[in-house]
Scaffold this active site. Structure first.
Site, PDB file in Angstrom:
ATOM      1  N   TYR A  31       7.938  16.294  -0.332  1.00 49.65           N
ATOM      2  CA  TYR A  31       7.412  18.379  -0.477  1.00 49.65           C
ATOM      3  C   TYR A  31       7.107  17.459  -2.527  1.00 49.65           C
ATOM      4  CZ  TYR A  31       7.993  20.184   3.681  1.00 49.65           C
ATOM      5  OH  TYR A  31       7.513  20.214   4.805  1.00 49.65           O
TER       6      TYR A  31
ATOM      7  N   HIS B  33       0.815  -0.848  -0.703  1.00 55.77           N
ATOM      8  CA  HIS B  33       0.079  -0.348  -0.281  1.00 55.77           C
ATOM      9  C   HIS B  33       0.503   0.952   0.220  1.00 55.77           C
ATOM     10  CE1 HIS B  33      -2.899   3.225   0.917  1.00 55.77           C
ATOM     11  NE2 HIS B  33      -2.059   3.421   2.179  1.00 55.77           N
TER      12      HIS B  33
ATOM     13  N   ARG C 249       1.219   1.719  14.397  1.00 55.70           N
ATOM     14  CA  ARG C 249       1.086   2.291  13.011  1.00 55.70           C
ATOM     15  C   ARG C 249       1.339  -0.132  12.729  1.00 55.70           C
ATOM     16  NH1 ARG C 249       6.588   5.155  10.433  1.00 55.70           N
ATOM     17  NH2 ARG C 249       4.530   4.575   8.322  1.00 55.70           N
TER      18      ARG C 249
ATOM     19  N   ASP D  29       7.796  20.429 -26.844  1.00 54.29           N
ATOM     20  CA  ASP D  29       7.598  19.266 -25.512  1.00 54.29           C
ATOM     21  C   ASP D  29       8.601  19.256 -25.023  1.00 54.29           C
ATOM     22  OD1 ASP D  29       7.758  16.524 -25.462  1.00 54.29           O
ATOM     23  OD2 ASP D  29       6.792  15.440 -27.153  1.00 54.29           O
TER      24      ASP D  29
ATOM     25  N   HIS E 263      11.930  13.304   3.299  1.00 56.61           N
ATOM     26  CA  HIS E 263      11.629  13.997   3.204  1.00 56.61           C
ATOM     27  C   HIS E 263      11.217  15.286   2.082  1.00 56.61           C
ATOM     28  CE1 HIS E 263       9.171  16.105   6.063  1.00 56.61           C
ATOM     29  NE2 HIS E 263       9.858  17.039   5.191  1.00 56.61           N
TER      30      HIS E 263
ATOM     31  N   GLU F  78      10.815  14.255  -0.313  1.00 59.86           N
ATOM     32  CA  GLU F  78       9.972  12.501  -1.378  1.00 59.86           C
ATOM     33  C   GLU F  78       8.597  14.099  -1.511  1.00 59.86           C
ATOM     34  OE1 GLU F  78       9.019  11.437  -3.642  1.00 59.86           O
ATOM     35  OE2 GLU F  78       7.668  10.141  -3.569  1.00 59.86           O
TER      36      GLU F  78
ATOM     37  N   TRP G 224       7.294   0.837   3.370  1.00 60.84           N
ATOM     38  CA  TRP G 224       7.645   1.071   2.660  1.00 60.84           C
ATOM     39  C   TRP G 224       8.854   2.275   2.335  1.00 60.84           C
ATOM     40  CZ3 TRP G 224       8.339   6.057   1.638  1.00 60.84           C
ATOM     41  CH2 TRP G 224       7.711   7.077   2.142  1.00 60.84           C
TER      42      TRP G 224
ATOM     43  N   HIS H  20      13.715  14.788  11.300  1.00 59.26           N
ATOM     44  CA  HIS H  20      12.649  14.734  12.193  1.00 59.26           C
ATOM     45  C   HIS H  20      11.715  13.089  12.362  1.00 59.26           C
ATOM     46  CE1 HIS H  20      10.716  16.710   8.979  1.00 59.26           C
ATOM     47  NE2 HIS H  20       9.930  15.500   9.340  1.00 59.26           N
ATOM     48  N   HIS H  21      12.671  12.676  10.988  1.00 60.95           N
ATOM     49  CA  HIS H  21      11.625  10.805  10.900  1.00 60.95           C
ATOM     50  C   HIS H  21      12.433   9.742  12.683  1.00 60.95           C
ATOM     51  CE1 HIS H  21       9.458  12.135   7.862  1.00 60.95           C
ATOM     52  NE2 HIS H  21      10.587  12.687   7.422  1.00 60.95           N
TER      53      HIS H  21
ATOM     54  N   LYS I  81       0.923  30.472   2.128  1.00 58.51           N
ATOM     55  CA  LYS I  81       0.593  29.969   0.601  1.00 58.51           C
ATOM     56  C   LYS I  81      -1.472  29.791   1.237  1.00 58.51           C
ATOM     57  CE  LYS I  81       3.559  26.954  -2.120  1.00 58.51           C
ATOM     58  NZ  LYS I  81       3.261  26.881  -3.072  1.00 58.51           N
TER      59      LYS I  81
ATOM     60  N   SER J  71      13.522   6.512 -12.470  1.00 62.91           N
ATOM     61  CA  SER J  71      12.384   6.990 -13.574  1.00 62.91           C
ATOM     62  C   SER J  71      12.415   8.589 -13.139  1.00 62.91           C
ATOM     63  CB  SER J  71      11.564   6.283 -13.048  1.00 62.91           C
ATOM     64  OG  SER J  71      10.156   7.190 -13.793  1.00 62.91           O
ATOM     65  N   SER J  72      12.244   9.025 -11.776  1.00 63.20           N
ATOM     66  CA  SER J  72      11.545  10.560 -11.551  1.00 63.20           C
ATOM     67  C   SER J  72      13.214  10.880 -11.603  1.00 63.20           C
ATOM     68  CB  SER J  72      11.266  10.020 -10.158  1.00 63.20           C
ATOM     69  OG  SER J  72      10.334   9.577  -9.575  1.00 63.20           O
TER      70      SER J  72
ATOM     71  N   SER K 105      -3.215  26.494  -7.158  1.00 64.09           N
ATOM     72  CA  SER K 105      -2.759  27.634  -7.174  1.00 64.09           C
ATOM     73  C   SER K 105      -4.416  28.106  -8.878  1.00 64.09           C
ATOM     74  CB  SER K 105      -1.950  28.645  -7.424  1.00 64.09           C
ATOM     75  OG  SER K 105      -1.159  27.956  -6.175  1.00 64.09           O
TER      76      SER K 105
ATOM     77  N   THR L 130       4.116  27.242   4.236  1.00 67.47           N
ATOM     78  CA  THR L 130       3.202  26.729   3.968  1.00 67.47           C
ATOM     79  C   THR L 130       1.173  27.272   4.286  1.00 67.47           C
ATOM     80  OG1 THR L 130       4.672  24.905   3.873  1.00 67.47           O
ATOM     81  CG2 THR L 130       1.636  24.548   3.994  1.00 67.47           C
TER      82      THR L 130
END
Lengths: 339, 701
Positions: B306, B124, B499, B153, B302, B304, B188, B351-352, B380, B218-219, B317, B377
């Site tokens: 964002y 998941h 968890r 393109d 982290h 990630e 994960w 912080h993780h 925004k 890929s990313s 927006s 944030t």
């Protein structure tokens, strides 16, 4: 939190704190929420109002080109900045005050306890008392407890919510934690870090006793506890649940559980989880040996330690023992024959 | 397993079948789990067969190959990314519902085995992050960003194909693991030493490692592609402060991808070295230290989050500004805030693991750095509210998602601040409070953003609007379902429920897990609404067609072209004179003009590279997982040969004659002139052919 206070399971959470650390954490929790709400509440209140007032077909002002206001910008940068400054100050102070490594201030010396996380039990060693327990942390109330923790397996998370912080428990490393219970009681504790299929069963109870009851408890275990033999150690190292370990030590299913983990399905009834496993001695330096990946030294154990209080004959009798004040503890008195 | 098949199958044998364990140990629970797992496996197999039969029956193999699989068109690649994301979303939502079902019955047991549950939460999480969120936002950026900056393109169209191929390969590996089980149970995040060879020697972790590795490669490529495109291919006049906000967030996301993805590629590669070649990088002994993995993972992890949220911020927006009929409030502040978030996202990873035993000062610094992100944030959020202020707000489907986002996301921000205070984090770390928090960020943030974007840009991509009633139902069901499914998890976390726990022994948890199940069921209904919405929309596509291409009175350049846009996007590259480029054209009466001349257009030619990488990537990952070394070598050889062969390829472009472009464009312009503009009040009716009457300042409409 009436829903939490009203539930049948006692002392589950730091919102029902039983020690100074958890009480401070509860206070921080609500403070942080209250302070942050100052920037969150306007969003929750104003968004629906704006959506309604400036709806399509409404009669409110329409300014499609309006894109900047110095006053608004000062407010939306300034107020969060202010809230941040307050929160940052609070965070700096509270983090240092509640550092799990920081010894608690008290007029009494802390009780030293060494904790080893296994798959899937917790072993507690009391070097001063020379005793050991499995899945049961017994501490004196009102006196700080100083824990040193390591894992004999993968990473685990040691946690007694009602008393205070959790700390990671890692193989080949030692972490520290300081806790204290205000008053006698029973508090659930557990592993928080997923560590395999019986992870969800890896729980323990923390029993805080009065000073006298604690002394009696240690003497009783020294007198009546099980022996910590190499077999016990290899059973701990094998992947076992508490129930399976208890059955093996009581000689019923020894053959079935050594070596491989048991199927979840036919693991025993929940009652087996509460079978007390208390040991009257353990090899000296066991904790250090596990943390350093050395084999335990079986030639020396803690049974030669001098006790600080003479053993009263009464305390050997469960009926008249101060331990019987605490029903949970009395029910968990050693039952099986000591091997 | 004998020696004659060992070279062929490696360590793959009958025990990989999802029902094998139940045949060996037919307990009730094993049988139930085998039925569930085999059902899922047969869905994969039957689904694949159905696609093959369908394509053969309708004789669409050639069409699929020419028009889609080998197409270098950023728009088609974007659509394929999103289609992949939606398929994976469906699977991962079903897994989530199964987990909620298990925990609703999880007091003292439940019906799932612990291993099955472990695979469920691992797949998941892995799918939702790497094979739902990442392809979804990559697809969105792929489709929209080149149109917004006025180019034809991406800078590297074939690399774009390869990005899609690698992500598809990773997704395929995760799907195959349903048929030839198991997948990892390490979550994960895949922390060693649990995912090391000593604790978990099986194929599961290897599936996870290679699926994630494919996705991160890929990313990284996508990030490079997007950033270079935005740097180099903006239309003349599109200066930095004229970029649409979605493109700004795409740029920041791309930069984050370039810097944040490689740490995970490295981490999984090092973990693979540990597992395959007996290195001791993350083991507990021989000098290894799993803390290094955890640091590397969150150096990716982290930024990630964002990467996941910034494109959604960009979409919101656009949505707020378009459906309020108003220019964006505080454009510069929004840009600065986006950049600030991107930079700060690299400074908070610790912080993780506040609970890993580092000093209080380090924890405090990282806790405060985390709160610092709350400022941009928060700005925004307020900028969006001020965008709505004095607007003319149409509560279209994207606006419903966006409004839900605005109010729910700040609650997630609140709990994020709670988690950022180390002294409180010691209490809620690794609990369901954390799970509730990041779902609170990612569902109202990322997913609502993507669904809003889908509803917003679907008519651009396909030439007809998505049906509105089912869209509204889906949006409301998502909002309500989310709240019911995840608010109880906050309570459970505060009550100390960890968890990733398959079952629990605390009766006090039960009311909350039951409520969460109700929420999960409503989310499932929301998914059904989305499917019905798509089906109804396709059915009524002629009624809802809007070939002119501007159904919402849009502001940026993508709305200036027909729907669907021609493959070359713009017959002539537009010149940009300000922010909200197309809105400016419309206001000055310069929209839909006939260009002076139509030069020939050079476009990238079709290439099979993406398909080759998809196939060889899948084969290599599968071979590595099951120790089928011949397959690994073969796939690696083909990949290498294809890359070299590509270097000799001389026909990498094709040219469209200006005359042909002129004919197409003039036909469309004639259609524009013949269309009656429609007022915003009739936006959702069949009158809307994609030509708007803009709202007038001061007018009551």
């Amino acid at each position: 939190m009436p829903l939490i206070a009203g539930c049948s399971d006692a002392h589950l959470s730091f919102l029902d704190p039983q020690g100074p650390i958890a009480a401070a954490q509860r206070q921080h929790f609500w403070w942080v929420i209250a302070i942050t709400l100052t920037v969150v509440l306007p969003v929750l209140v104003l968004t629906p109002l704006i959506l309604w007032r400036y709806r399509y077909g409404g009669r409110a002002r329409y300014r499609p080109q309006w894109e900047f206001s110095l006053r608004a910008d000062l407010a939306i940068w300034g107020i969060p900045l202010l809230v941040f400054a307050v929160l940052a100050t609070l965070t700096w102070r509270s983090t240092i005050a509640l550092d799990p490594y920081r010894p608690l201030v008290s007029d009494q010396p802390p009780l030293e306890v060494q904790v080893v996380g296994f798959d899937w039990q917790w072993l507690f060693l009391y070097p001063e008392q020379g005793i050991a327990t499995v899945d049961e942390l017994v501490i004196p109330a009102g006196r700080p407890v100083s824990l040193r923790l390591t894992s004999a397996s993968v990473m685990q998370g040691f946690f007694v919510p009602a008393l205070g912080s959790q700390i990671d428990v890692m193989n080949h490393m030692v972490t520290r934690l300081h806790l204290e219970a205000d008053a006698p009681g029973v508090f659930p504790g557990r592993n928080m870090q997923y560590s395999g299929k019986e992870f969800y069963r890896q729980r323990f109870v923390t029993r805080a006793l009065s000073a006298d009851a604690f002394a009696d408890f240690t003497h009783q275990v020294r007198a009546q506890g099980r022996s910590f033999t190499p077999e016990v150690f290899s059973l701990l190292m094998a992947k076992n649940t508490h129930a399976a370990l208890a059955r093996a030590l009581d000689g019923t299913e020894t053959a079935a559980i050594t070596g491989r983990a048991r199927q979840t399905d036919d693991a025993g009834s929940p009652a087996d989880d509460s079978t007390p496993l208390r040991f009257k001695h353990f090899p000296s330096g066991l904790f250090e040996a596990i943390a350093a990946h050395r084999a335990p030294d079986w030639s020396q154990d803690t049974s030669s330690l001098s006790t600080t209080r003479p053993l009263s004959p009464d305390s050997l009798l469960p009926a008249s023992s101060p331990l019987s004040i605490h029903p949970a503890l009395a029910a968990a008195a050693p039952t099986g024959a000591t091997p | 397993m004998n020696d004659s098949t060992h070279w062929l199958l490696g360590r793959l044998d009958a025990s990989a079948l999802p029902f094998w364990d139940a045949l060996q140990h037919p307990t009730t629970k094993n049988v139930i789990n085998a039925v569930i797992a085999s059902g899922a496996a047969s869905m994969v197999v039957l689904g694949a067969i159905a696609v093959v039969i369908g394509l053969t029956w309708t004789r669409r193999w050639g069409w699929l190959w020419r028009e889609w699989l080998t197409s270098p068109d950023h728009k088609k690649i974007g659509i394929m990314f999103i289609a992949l994301a939606l398929v994976m979303l469906a699977r991962a939502v079903i897994e989530a519902v199964l987990m909620r079902l298990q925990q609703a019955f999880g007091l003292d047991g439940g019906f799932l085995t612990a291993d099955h549950f472990g695979q469920l939460f691992t797949t998941h999480g892995t799918i939702m992050v790497f094979f739902m969120a990442m392809p979804f936002l990559t697809g969105m950026i792929n489709y929209v960003m080149p149109l917004q900056i006025g180019t034809r393109d991406l800078s590297f169209p074939v690399m774009n194909q390869i990005s899609l191929g690698l992500t598809a390969a990773g997704a395929a590996v995760v799907m195959i693991s349903l048929v030839l089980a198991p997948f990892s149970t390490g979550g994960w995040t895949g922390y060693p030493t649990f995912t090391g060879h000593a604790a978990n020697p099986g194929a599961g972790v290897d599936y996870w490692i290679w699926a994630v590795t494919l996705s991160t490669l890929s990313s990284t490529l996508s990030g490079i592609n997007f950033a270079v495109t935005i740097y180099k291919r903006r239309a003349p006049g599109m200066s930095w402060m004229r970029l649409p906000l979605f493109t700004w967030t795409a740029l920041c996301t791309a930069i984050l991808m370039i810097f944040a993805m490689p740490p995970l590629t490295v981490a999984t590669a090092l973990l693979a070295l540990d597992r395959y070649l007996d290195f001791h990088l993350f083991t507990a002994d021989m000098g290894g230290n799993m803390m290094n993995y955890i640091n590397l993972f969150w150096a990716f992890g982290h930024p990630e989050v964002y990467i996941l949220i910034l494109p959604a911020f960009g979409i919101f927006s656009e949505v707020f500004s378009t459906f309020a009929g108003k220019t964006l409030y505080g454009y510069k502040a929004l840009v600065i805030a986006t950049l600030a978030i991107a930079v700060l996202s690299f400074t908070v990873w610790l912080h993780h693991f506040f609970t890993m035993g580092q000093s209080a000062h380090i924890n405090a610094v990282f806790g405060i750095a985390t709160m610092l992100i709350g400022i941009p944030t928060g700005v925004k959020i307020y900028d969006w509210m001020l965008t709505l202020f004095r607007g003319r707000i149409r509560m279209s489907v994207p606006m419903i998602y966006a409004s839900g986002f605005l109010m729910l996301f700040v609650l997630g921000g609140l709990t994020g601040i709670v988690l950022a205070v180390p002294s409180v984090d010691y209490q809620v770390h690794n609990s369901l409070f954390l799970v509730a928090h990041f779902h609170n960020m990612l569902i109202p943030g990322l997913l609502f953003g993507m669904l809003a974007g889908t509803n917003f840009w679907f008519p651009k991509a396909f030439g007809f609007r998505l049906e509105e009633r089912w869209g509204r139902r889906a949006a409301y069901a998502w909002i309500i379902g989310f709240m019911l499914a995840f608010f109880p998890l906050y309570a459970l976390g505060v009550l100390g429920m960890p968890r990733r726990t398959v079952a629990f022994f605390t009766p006090a948890y039960l009311p909350w897990t039951l409520t969460a199940l109700v929420g999960a069921t409503i989310v499932l209904l929301a998914m059904a609404c989305l499917v019905i919405q798509l089906w109804v929309s396709v059915r009524d596509r002629h009624l809802n067609a809007m070939p002119i291409g501007d159904p919402w009175d849009g502001r940026s350049l993508e709305w200036a072209v027909s729907s669907p846009p021609p493959e070359y996007n713009f017959p002539v590259i537009p010149e940009v004179y300000g922010r909200d480029a197309f809105m400016l054209e419309k206001e000055r009466g310069k929209a839909y003009q006939v260009p002076d001349e139509f030069p020939d257009i050079v476009l990238p030619a079709n290439s099979p590279m993406g398909v080759i990488f998809a196939v060889t990537g899948t084969a290599m990952a599968f071979g590595l997982t099951w120790y089928q070394w011949w397959m690994v070598l073969l796939a690696a050889g083909i990949t290498l040969a294809a890359v070299i062969a590509r270097g000799f390829c001389r026909n990498t472009t094709r040219t469209l004659s200006g005359e042909e472009v002129r004919r197409t464009h003039l036909t469309w312009l004639a259609q524009v002139r013949a269309t009656t503009p429609v007022a915003r009040s009739r936006e959702q009716s069949t009158d809307n052919r994609g030509l708007p009457v803009p709202p007038v300042e001061g007018a009551i409409q």
